[in-house]
Design a protein around this motif. Structure first.
Motif, PDB file in Angstrom:
ATOM      1  N   THR A   1      12.471   9.259 -11.349  1.00  0.00           N
ATOM      2  CA  THR A   1      11.123   8.748 -11.579  1.00  0.00           C
ATOM      3  C   THR A   1      11.113   7.971 -12.892  1.00  0.00           C
ATOM      4  O   THR A   1      11.619   8.448 -13.900  1.00  0.00           O
ATOM      5  CB  THR A   1      10.102   9.897 -11.653  1.00  0.00           C
ATOM      6  OG1 THR A   1      10.041  10.550 -10.383  1.00  0.00           O
ATOM      7  CG2 THR A   1       8.713   9.374 -12.008  1.00  0.00           C
ATOM      8  N   GLY A   2      10.548   6.775 -12.849  1.00  0.00           N
ATOM      9  CA  GLY A   2      10.482   5.940 -14.045  1.00  0.00           C
ATOM     10  C   GLY A   2      11.743   5.141 -14.304  1.00  0.00           C
ATOM     11  O   GLY A   2      11.828   4.422 -15.311  1.00  0.00           O
ATOM     12  N   ASP A   3      12.715   5.224 -13.421  1.00  0.00           N
ATOM     13  CA  ASP A   3      13.955   4.461 -13.573  1.00  0.00           C
ATOM     14  C   ASP A   3      13.638   2.970 -13.514  1.00  0.00           C
ATOM     15  O   ASP A   3      12.915   2.512 -12.629  1.00  0.00           O
ATOM     16  CB  ASP A   3      14.919   4.848 -12.449  1.00  0.00           C
ATOM     17  CG  ASP A   3      16.310   4.269 -12.619  1.00  0.00           C
ATOM     18  OD1 ASP A   3      16.425   3.032 -12.681  1.00  0.00           O
ATOM     19  OD2 ASP A   3      17.278   5.044 -12.669  1.00  0.00           O
ATOM     20  N   TYR A   4      14.205   2.204 -14.440  1.00  0.00           N
ATOM     21  CA  TYR A   4      13.879   0.783 -14.527  1.00  0.00           C
ATOM     22  C   TYR A   4      14.322  -0.002 -13.294  1.00  0.00           C
ATOM     23  O   TYR A   4      13.805  -1.089 -13.041  1.00  0.00           O
ATOM     24  CB  TYR A   4      14.494   0.175 -15.783  1.00  0.00           C
ATOM     25  CG  TYR A   4      13.890   0.659 -17.093  1.00  0.00           C
ATOM     26  CD1 TYR A   4      12.854   1.591 -17.112  1.00  0.00           C
ATOM     27  CD2 TYR A   4      14.351   0.180 -18.316  1.00  0.00           C
ATOM     28  CE1 TYR A   4      12.310   2.029 -18.311  1.00  0.00           C
ATOM     29  CE2 TYR A   4      13.812   0.609 -19.521  1.00  0.00           C
ATOM     30  CZ  TYR A   4      12.794   1.536 -19.513  1.00  0.00           C
ATOM     31  OH  TYR A   4      12.261   1.964 -20.708  1.00  0.00           O
TER      32      TYR A   4
ATOM     33  N   LEU B   1       0.827  -1.212   0.000  1.00  0.00           N
ATOM     34  CA  LEU B   1       0.000   0.000   0.000  1.00  0.00           C
ATOM     35  C   LEU B   1       0.857   1.256   0.000  1.00  0.00           C
ATOM     36  O   LEU B   1       0.534   2.255  -0.664  1.00  0.00           O
ATOM     37  CB  LEU B   1      -0.940  -0.015   1.212  1.00  0.00           C
ATOM     38  CG  LEU B   1      -2.048  -1.076   1.184  1.00  0.00           C
ATOM     39  CD1 LEU B   1      -2.829  -1.067   2.491  1.00  0.00           C
ATOM     40  CD2 LEU B   1      -2.976  -0.846  -0.003  1.00  0.00           C
ATOM     41  N   GLY B   2       1.970   1.221   0.731  1.00  0.00           N
ATOM     42  CA  GLY B   2       2.878   2.362   0.721  1.00  0.00           C
ATOM     43  C   GLY B   2       3.527   2.555  -0.634  1.00  0.00           C
ATOM     44  O   GLY B   2       3.692   3.687  -1.119  1.00  0.00           O
ATOM     45  N   LEU B   3       3.892   1.463  -1.273  1.00  0.00           N
ATOM     46  CA  LEU B   3       4.543   1.527  -2.581  1.00  0.00           C
ATOM     47  C   LEU B   3       3.619   2.104  -3.650  1.00  0.00           C
ATOM     48  O   LEU B   3       4.066   2.845  -4.535  1.00  0.00           O
ATOM     49  CB  LEU B   3       5.007   0.131  -3.004  1.00  0.00           C
ATOM     50  CG  LEU B   3       6.214  -0.429  -2.260  1.00  0.00           C
ATOM     51  CD1 LEU B   3       6.333  -1.933  -2.475  1.00  0.00           C
ATOM     52  CD2 LEU B   3       7.498   0.273  -2.710  1.00  0.00           C
ATOM     53  N   THR B   4       2.332   1.771  -3.597  1.00  0.00           N
ATOM     54  CA  THR B   4       1.413   2.227  -4.637  1.00  0.00           C
ATOM     55  C   THR B   4       1.288   3.750  -4.669  1.00  0.00           C
ATOM     56  O   THR B   4       0.941   4.325  -5.711  1.00  0.00           O
ATOM     57  CB  THR B   4       0.019   1.612  -4.453  1.00  0.00           C
ATOM     58  OG1 THR B   4      -0.519   1.992  -3.176  1.00  0.00           O
ATOM     59  CG2 THR B   4       0.079   0.099  -4.544  1.00  0.00           C
ATOM     60  N   LYS B   5       1.599   4.405  -3.570  1.00  0.00           N
ATOM     61  CA  LYS B   5       1.509   5.866  -3.523  1.00  0.00           C
ATOM     62  C   LYS B   5       2.597   6.546  -4.339  1.00  0.00           C
ATOM     63  O   LYS B   5       2.520   7.753  -4.594  1.00  0.00           O
ATOM     64  CB  LYS B   5       1.564   6.330  -2.068  1.00  0.00           C
ATOM     65  CG  LYS B   5       0.389   5.832  -1.223  1.00  0.00           C
ATOM     66  CD  LYS B   5       0.533   6.193   0.248  1.00  0.00           C
ATOM     67  CE  LYS B   5      -0.614   5.613   1.075  1.00  0.00           C
ATOM     68  NZ  LYS B   5      -0.464   5.902   2.523  1.00  0.00           N
ATOM     69  N   TYR B   6       3.593   5.776  -4.745  1.00  0.00           N
ATOM     70  CA  TYR B   6       4.693   6.335  -5.530  1.00  0.00           C
ATOM     71  C   TYR B   6       4.567   6.030  -7.021  1.00  0.00           C
ATOM     72  O   TYR B   6       5.500   6.266  -7.786  1.00  0.00           O
ATOM     73  CB  TYR B   6       6.030   5.790  -5.017  1.00  0.00           C
ATOM     74  CG  TYR B   6       6.484   6.391  -3.705  1.00  0.00           C
ATOM     75  CD1 TYR B   6       7.276   7.535  -3.673  1.00  0.00           C
ATOM     76  CD2 TYR B   6       6.120   5.825  -2.492  1.00  0.00           C
ATOM     77  CE1 TYR B   6       7.699   8.085  -2.475  1.00  0.00           C
ATOM     78  CE2 TYR B   6       6.538   6.366  -1.281  1.00  0.00           C
ATOM     79  CZ  TYR B   6       7.326   7.495  -1.275  1.00  0.00           C
ATOM     80  OH  TYR B   6       7.749   8.037  -0.094  1.00  0.00           O
TER      81      TYR B   6
ATOM     82  N   SER C   1       8.338   6.691  -8.608  1.00  0.00           N
ATOM     83  CA  SER C   1       9.234   7.768  -8.178  1.00  0.00           C
ATOM     84  C   SER C   1      10.073   7.337  -6.978  1.00  0.00           C
ATOM     85  O   SER C   1       9.865   6.270  -6.405  1.00  0.00           O
ATOM     86  CB  SER C   1       8.435   9.026  -7.838  1.00  0.00           C
ATOM     87  OG  SER C   1       7.499   8.754  -6.800  1.00  0.00           O
ATOM     88  N   ASN C   2      11.011   8.208  -6.617  1.00  0.00           N
ATOM     89  CA  ASN C   2      11.905   7.986  -5.465  1.00  0.00           C
ATOM     90  C   ASN C   2      12.750   6.724  -5.618  1.00  0.00           C
ATOM     91  O   ASN C   2      12.944   5.964  -4.673  1.00  0.00           O
ATOM     92  CB  ASN C   2      11.132   7.938  -4.158  1.00  0.00           C
ATOM     93  CG  ASN C   2      11.537   9.075  -3.229  1.00  0.00           C
ATOM     94  OD1 ASN C   2      11.718  10.209  -3.674  1.00  0.00           O
ATOM     95  ND2 ASN C   2      11.701   8.790  -1.954  1.00  0.00           N
TER      96      ASN C   2
END
Length: 369
Positions: free
Chosen positions: A347-350, A312-317, A325-326
């Motif tokens: 942000t968007g880094d693979y 749930l915490g991850l989905t906020k990014y 991001s981050n």
């Protein structure tokens, strides 16, 4: 009446009894299929992320494989075809981007065609992928003495005792096993993992980035967590190295449970409360825990809430276009604590996109939504 209630409880589905429903019911916007769709389809139009500006990199390889697995789990035939078309282009007009076979960060590319072979049985994928796994143990003529020494002990000549290696080597060798059923590939990966566990895992269950870099870097530890997870998924229960690897895995999960922040994530330096939250390593930890609960390695009552809060915490990014991001950029080892604090965040880094899909796919297994 009491007897009937007892029988009802006795025969409830295993995952309900042990709290695994926490890994299947998510609020709107946080469902793994929905989040995974955005992240996986983002890869279709994404640009190549190259290693040294020359070859397909390990972050792109793992993002690609994650999207393929998502397409397979969700029967997304359009996405699967797009993944195959992109690979066909790579092996035809973009052949110069195929990695050479001389480094742990390059050989791992073979895990991608080996996974495609498992899903399609197209032998061209096997023929391309298997040499990457084999040359990881075949010492080249120009190898250094240190590399030859590792090989003489039965390890990969690409051994360097960086924690990153324990996903790069493990995923390649386990995929080779998945494609061939030859146990030598599992034996290689397990022997290597035990070496890294013995040399790098500390008393608190976490791992130094390298023997000469005494810091608990998030994504580096994530590579270890994910690597152990991949191995435990594949190793037979009677394999000689399984007890040692499971012990190291459980020791690490116990420590990670302690260091999880209120947001559900973990920090760039895991044990430093003033360090910033980092998503790629956190996603790797979440993947390891989701898998552990579902596979029965972890106590569900204790770890299902940890894994759920992490997801749930991850989905906020994740933004509406599927960009995470981050994400800490690519990071070499350095014996300088501030170096890890100061790493840029993209942000968007693979590096981040891939492990999010590992979480998605682990949650979707066995009928998740």
């Amino acid at each position: 009446m009491i007897k009937n209630v007892f029988l009802f409880l006795l025969f409830l589905p295993f995952k309900f009894c042990f709290g695994q429903t926490e890994l299947t019911n998510f609020p709107a916007g946080a469902g793994p299929k929905e989040v995974g769709y955005r992240i996986a389809h983002r890869f279709v139009a994404g640009k190549h992320m190259l290693h040294a500006g020359k070859w397909i990199s390990y972050p792109e390889t793992f993002y690609w494989t994650g999207a393929i697995n998502y397409a397979d789990l969700t029967d997304d035939q359009q996405l699967m075809q797009a993944m195959k078309d992109r690979f066909s282009k790579l092996t035809s007009v973009e052949q110069n981007l195929l990695p050479i076979k001389n480094h742990v960060d390059l050989n791992m590319f073979g895990s991608l065609p080996l996974r495609l072979y498992q899903l399609t049985k197209d032998k061209s994928y096997l023929d391309l992928g298997l040499p990457y796994a084999d040359t990881q143990w075949e010492v080249p003529q120009n190898a250094s003495q240190a590399e030859k020494d590792w090989a003489q002990k039965g390890y990969s000549w690409q051994t360097r005792l960086w924690i990153d290696d324990m996903y790069m080597i493990t995923i390649l060798q386990t995929q080779a096993f998945g494609a061939t059923a030859d146990p030598k590939y599992l034996d290689r990966a397990a022997k290597e993992m035990v070496l890294y566990l013995d040399d790098l895992q500390r008393s608190n269950g976490l791992f130094y980035h390298a023997p000469d870099v005494p810091f608990y870097w998030g994504r580096g530890n994530g590579w270890m967590a994910a690597g152990m997870t991949e191995l435990l998924r594949m190793l037979p229960r009677d394999h000689r190295d399984r007890p040692r690897i499971l012990k190291g895995y459980l020791k690490m999960m116990k420590s990670l449970k302690k260091y999880q922040s209120k947001s559900g994530l973990w920090n760039q330096l895991i044990d430093q409360p003033d360090c910033w939250e980092e998503t790629s390593g956190s996603a790797m930890f979440a993947y390891a825990m989701i898998s552990g609960v579902k596979q029965g390695w972890l106590n569900s009552k204790q770890y299902s809430p940890v894994a759920r809060n992490a997801w749930l915490g991850l989905t906020k990014y994740v933004d509406d276009k599927g960009a995470v991001s981050n994400v800490c950029v690519g990071t070499n080892k350095k014996n300088d604590k501030q170096y890890y604090y100061d790493r840029p965040r993209h942000t968007g880094d693979y590096h981040g996109q891939a492990p999010y899909l590992w979480c998605v796919n682990a949650l979707l297994e066995d009928g998740g939504k």
